[in-house]
Motif scaffolding. Sequence first.
Motif, PDB file in Angstrom:
ATOM      1  N   MET A   1       0.837  -1.202   0.000  1.00 30.60           N
ATOM      2  CA  MET A   1       0.000   0.000   0.000  1.00 30.60           C
ATOM      3  C   MET A   1       0.870   1.248   0.000  1.00 30.60           C
ATOM      4  SD  MET A   1      -3.059   0.912   2.618  1.00 30.60           S
ATOM      5  CE  MET A   1      -2.833   2.561   3.205  1.00 30.60           C
ATOM      6  N   ALA A   2       0.493   2.232  -0.760  1.00 35.06           N
ATOM      7  CA  ALA A   2       1.275   3.460  -0.875  1.00 35.06           C
ATOM      8  C   ALA A   2       1.182   4.290   0.406  1.00 35.06           C
ATOM      9  CB  ALA A   2       0.779   4.280  -2.063  1.00 35.06           C
ATOM     10  N   LEU A   3       2.286   4.888   0.748  1.00 33.54           N
ATOM     11  CA  LEU A   3       2.322   5.821   1.879  1.00 33.54           C
ATOM     12  C   LEU A   3       1.573   7.091   1.508  1.00 33.54           C
ATOM     13  CD1 LEU A   3       5.956   6.189   3.297  1.00 33.54           C
ATOM     14  CD2 LEU A   3       3.924   5.597   4.564  1.00 33.54           C
ATOM     15  N   ARG A   4       0.971   7.733   2.494  1.00 33.06           N
ATOM     16  CA  ARG A   4       0.349   9.022   2.237  1.00 33.06           C
ATOM     17  C   ARG A   4       1.441  10.079   2.091  1.00 33.06           C
ATOM     18  NH1 ARG A   4      -2.315   9.543   6.836  1.00 33.06           N
ATOM     19  NH2 ARG A   4      -2.520  11.778   6.522  1.00 33.06           N
ATOM     20  N   ARG A   5       1.149  11.113   1.327  1.00 36.04           N
ATOM     21  CA  ARG A   5       2.100  12.178   1.046  1.00 36.04           C
ATOM     22  C   ARG A   5       2.697  12.757   2.329  1.00 36.04           C
ATOM     23  NH1 ARG A   5       2.422  17.652   0.473  1.00 36.04           N
ATOM     24  NH2 ARG A   5       3.677  18.368  -1.282  1.00 36.04           N
ATOM     25  N   GLU A   6       1.842  13.058   3.315  1.00 40.74           N
ATOM     26  CA  GLU A   6       2.305  13.672   4.566  1.00 40.74           C
ATOM     27  C   GLU A   6       3.263  12.739   5.296  1.00 40.74           C
ATOM     28  OE1 GLU A   6      -1.051  13.352   3.803  1.00 40.74           O
ATOM     29  OE2 GLU A   6      -1.135  15.397   3.006  1.00 40.74           O
ATOM     30  N   ALA A   7       2.938  11.448   5.302  1.00 41.30           N
ATOM     31  CA  ALA A   7       3.787  10.472   5.991  1.00 41.30           C
ATOM     32  C   ALA A   7       5.142  10.369   5.290  1.00 41.30           C
ATOM     33  CB  ALA A   7       3.103   9.106   6.034  1.00 41.30           C
ATOM     34  N   PHE A   8       5.119  10.281   3.964  1.00 42.26           N
ATOM     35  CA  PHE A   8       6.357  10.178   3.198  1.00 42.26           C
ATOM     36  C   PHE A   8       7.230  11.415   3.443  1.00 42.26           C
ATOM     37  CE2 PHE A   8       8.948  10.695  -0.628  1.00 42.26           C
ATOM     38  CZ  PHE A   8       9.482   9.422  -0.783  1.00 42.26           C
ATOM     39  N   LEU A   9       6.632  12.602   3.293  1.00 36.78           N
ATOM     40  CA  LEU A   9       7.391  13.836   3.502  1.00 36.78           C
ATOM     41  C   LEU A   9       7.847  13.984   4.945  1.00 36.78           C
ATOM     42  CD1 LEU A   9       5.631  16.538   1.302  1.00 36.78           C
ATOM     43  CD2 LEU A   9       7.847  15.426   0.941  1.00 36.78           C
ATOM     44  N   GLY A  10       7.043  13.482   5.874  1.00 35.83           N
ATOM     45  CA  GLY A  10       7.440  13.517   7.280  1.00 35.83           C
ATOM     46  C   GLY A  10       8.719  12.740   7.516  1.00 35.83           C
ATOM     47  N   HIS A  11       8.839  11.564   6.887  1.00 35.93           N
ATOM     48  CA  HIS A  11      10.060  10.758   6.998  1.00 35.93           C
ATOM     49  C   HIS A  11      11.239  11.497   6.365  1.00 35.93           C
ATOM     50  CE1 HIS A  11       8.288   7.144   8.681  1.00 35.93           C
ATOM     51  NE2 HIS A  11       7.367   7.137   7.740  1.00 35.93           N
ATOM     52  N   VAL A  12      11.026  12.039   5.165  1.00 36.80           N
ATOM     53  CA  VAL A  12      12.104  12.763   4.483  1.00 36.80           C
ATOM     54  C   VAL A  12      12.526  13.974   5.315  1.00 36.80           C
ATOM     55  CG1 VAL A  12      12.737  14.095   2.418  1.00 36.80           C
ATOM     56  CG2 VAL A  12      11.410  11.985   2.176  1.00 36.80           C
ATOM     57  N   GLN A  13      11.546  14.713   5.824  1.00 36.29           N
ATOM     58  CA  GLN A  13      11.848  15.910   6.611  1.00 36.29           C
ATOM     59  C   GLN A  13      12.644  15.550   7.871  1.00 36.29           C
ATOM     60  OE1 GLN A  13       8.478  18.436   7.506  1.00 36.29           O
ATOM     61  NE2 GLN A  13       9.706  19.809   8.777  1.00 36.29           N
ATOM     62  N   GLY A  14      12.241  14.464   8.538  1.00 35.03           N
ATOM     63  CA  GLY A  14      12.944  14.027   9.742  1.00 35.03           C
ATOM     64  C   GLY A  14      14.370  13.604   9.452  1.00 35.03           C
ATOM     65  N   ARG A  15      14.554  12.833   8.387  1.00 40.03           N
ATOM     66  CA  ARG A  15      15.892  12.342   8.045  1.00 40.03           C
ATOM     67  C   ARG A  15      16.783  13.454   7.518  1.00 40.03           C
ATOM     68  NH1 ARG A  15      14.082   6.482   5.685  1.00 40.03           N
ATOM     69  NH2 ARG A  15      13.609   5.705   7.752  1.00 40.03           N
ATOM     70  N   GLY A  16      16.178  14.390   6.788  1.00 38.54           N
ATOM     71  CA  GLY A  16      16.961  15.490   6.227  1.00 38.54           C
ATOM     72  C   GLY A  16      17.106  16.653   7.197  1.00 38.54           C
ATOM     73  N   LYS A  17      16.411  16.553   8.342  1.00 40.03           N
ATOM     74  CA  LYS A  17      16.411  17.632   9.336  1.00 40.03           C
ATOM     75  C   LYS A  17      16.059  18.980   8.699  1.00 40.03           C
ATOM     76  CE  LYS A  17      19.513  15.434  12.687  1.00 40.03           C
ATOM     77  NZ  LYS A  17      19.182  14.091  12.289  1.00 40.03           N
ATOM     78  N   TYR A  18      15.073  18.941   7.801  1.00 43.82           N
ATOM     79  CA  TYR A  18      14.626  20.161   7.118  1.00 43.82           C
ATOM     80  C   TYR A  18      13.743  20.974   8.052  1.00 43.82           C
ATOM     81  CZ  TYR A  18      16.146  17.648   2.962  1.00 43.82           C
ATOM     82  OH  TYR A  18      16.884  16.957   2.048  1.00 43.82           O
ATOM     83  N   ASP A  19      13.789  22.286   7.882  1.00 46.15           N
ATOM     84  CA  ASP A  19      12.973  23.186   8.698  1.00 46.15           C
ATOM     85  C   ASP A  19      11.499  23.121   8.320  1.00 46.15           C
ATOM     86  OD1 ASP A  19      15.169  24.070  10.141  1.00 46.15           O
ATOM     87  OD2 ASP A  19      15.587  25.686   8.716  1.00 46.15           O
ATOM     88  N   SER A  20      11.210  22.783   7.059  1.00 45.93           N
ATOM     89  CA  SER A  20       9.815  22.805   6.611  1.00 45.93           C
ATOM     90  C   SER A  20       9.514  21.633   5.689  1.00 45.93           C
ATOM     91  CB  SER A  20       9.537  24.115   5.862  1.00 45.93           C
ATOM     92  OG  SER A  20      10.206  24.095   4.608  1.00 45.93           O
ATOM     93  N   PRO A  21       8.226  21.271   5.598  1.00 47.44           N
ATOM     94  CA  PRO A  21       7.824  20.241   4.629  1.00 47.44           C
ATOM     95  C   PRO A  21       8.134  20.673   3.200  1.00 47.44           C
ATOM     96  CG  PRO A  21       6.041  20.676   6.188  1.00 47.44           C
ATOM     97  CD  PRO A  21       7.105  21.706   6.435  1.00 47.44           C
ATOM     98  N   HIS A  22       8.148  21.989   2.945  1.00 48.98           N
ATOM     99  CA  HIS A  22       8.457  22.501   1.607  1.00 48.98           C
ATOM    100  C   HIS A  22       9.857  22.071   1.165  1.00 48.98           C
ATOM    101  CE1 HIS A  22       8.719  25.200  -1.825  1.00 48.98           C
ATOM    102  NE2 HIS A  22       9.872  25.627  -1.334  1.00 48.98           N
ATOM    103  N   GLU A  23      10.834  22.153   2.074  1.00 48.09           N
ATOM    104  CA  GLU A  23      12.208  21.741   1.738  1.00 48.09           C
ATOM    105  C   GLU A  23      12.270  20.243   1.458  1.00 48.09           C
ATOM    106  OE1 GLU A  23      15.573  23.590   4.093  1.00 48.09           O
ATOM    107  OE2 GLU A  23      13.837  24.120   5.329  1.00 48.09           O
ATOM    108  N   ALA A  24      11.557  19.457   2.258  1.00 47.51           N
ATOM    109  CA  ALA A  24      11.522  18.006   2.051  1.00 47.51           C
ATOM    110  C   ALA A  24      10.869  17.683   0.711  1.00 47.51           C
ATOM    111  CB  ALA A  24      10.760  17.334   3.198  1.00 47.51           C
ATOM    112  N   ASP A  25       9.804  18.399   0.380  1.00 46.53           N
ATOM    113  CA  ASP A  25       9.092  18.200  -0.882  1.00 46.53           C
ATOM    114  C   ASP A  25      10.007  18.500  -2.069  1.00 46.53           C
ATOM    115  OD1 ASP A  25       6.369  17.895  -2.294  1.00 46.53           O
ATOM    116  OD2 ASP A  25       7.094  19.814  -3.043  1.00 46.53           O
TER     117      ASP A  25
END
Length: 131
Positions: A1-25
């Motif tokens: 099953m595909a991850l939801r956009r928010e969940a996927f970006l949340g993982h990327v944002q956490g791993r990348g230590k980005y300040d905003s979801p925009h940077e992760a996106d």
Amino acid sequence: MALRREAFLGHVQGRGKYDSPHEADRAARVVLALLGAHLVGEVRAQLAARLPDEFALILLNPLQSAEPLPPERFVRATAAWIEGATEQTATWDVSAVLSTVADTAGDDLLGQILLQLPEGYDLLFGRPQTT
């Protein structure tokens, strides 16, 4: 099953230590567009099916690449597409996105993905392979 956009970006944002979801996106869009150029056929389709719709479309309609880029050039290409990026920040971006992709794909599909990529991508995915 595909991850939801928010969940996927949340993982990327956490791993990348980005300040905003925009940077992760932004990082996710560039890295997936480059990755899509390196994958073909069923492997690309299977990975797309596990990604949020918006990112699946990016993977399936990639930036064109004349040849599979070795990992170092993949990172350099990422830096070229992200405004203000350096090779160091691009390495961070690639790692944040591809380690999330690795978790999303699962071990079996990741193994198939790595077979389509030049040597050394296992490190970018955060999954060093023993040889």
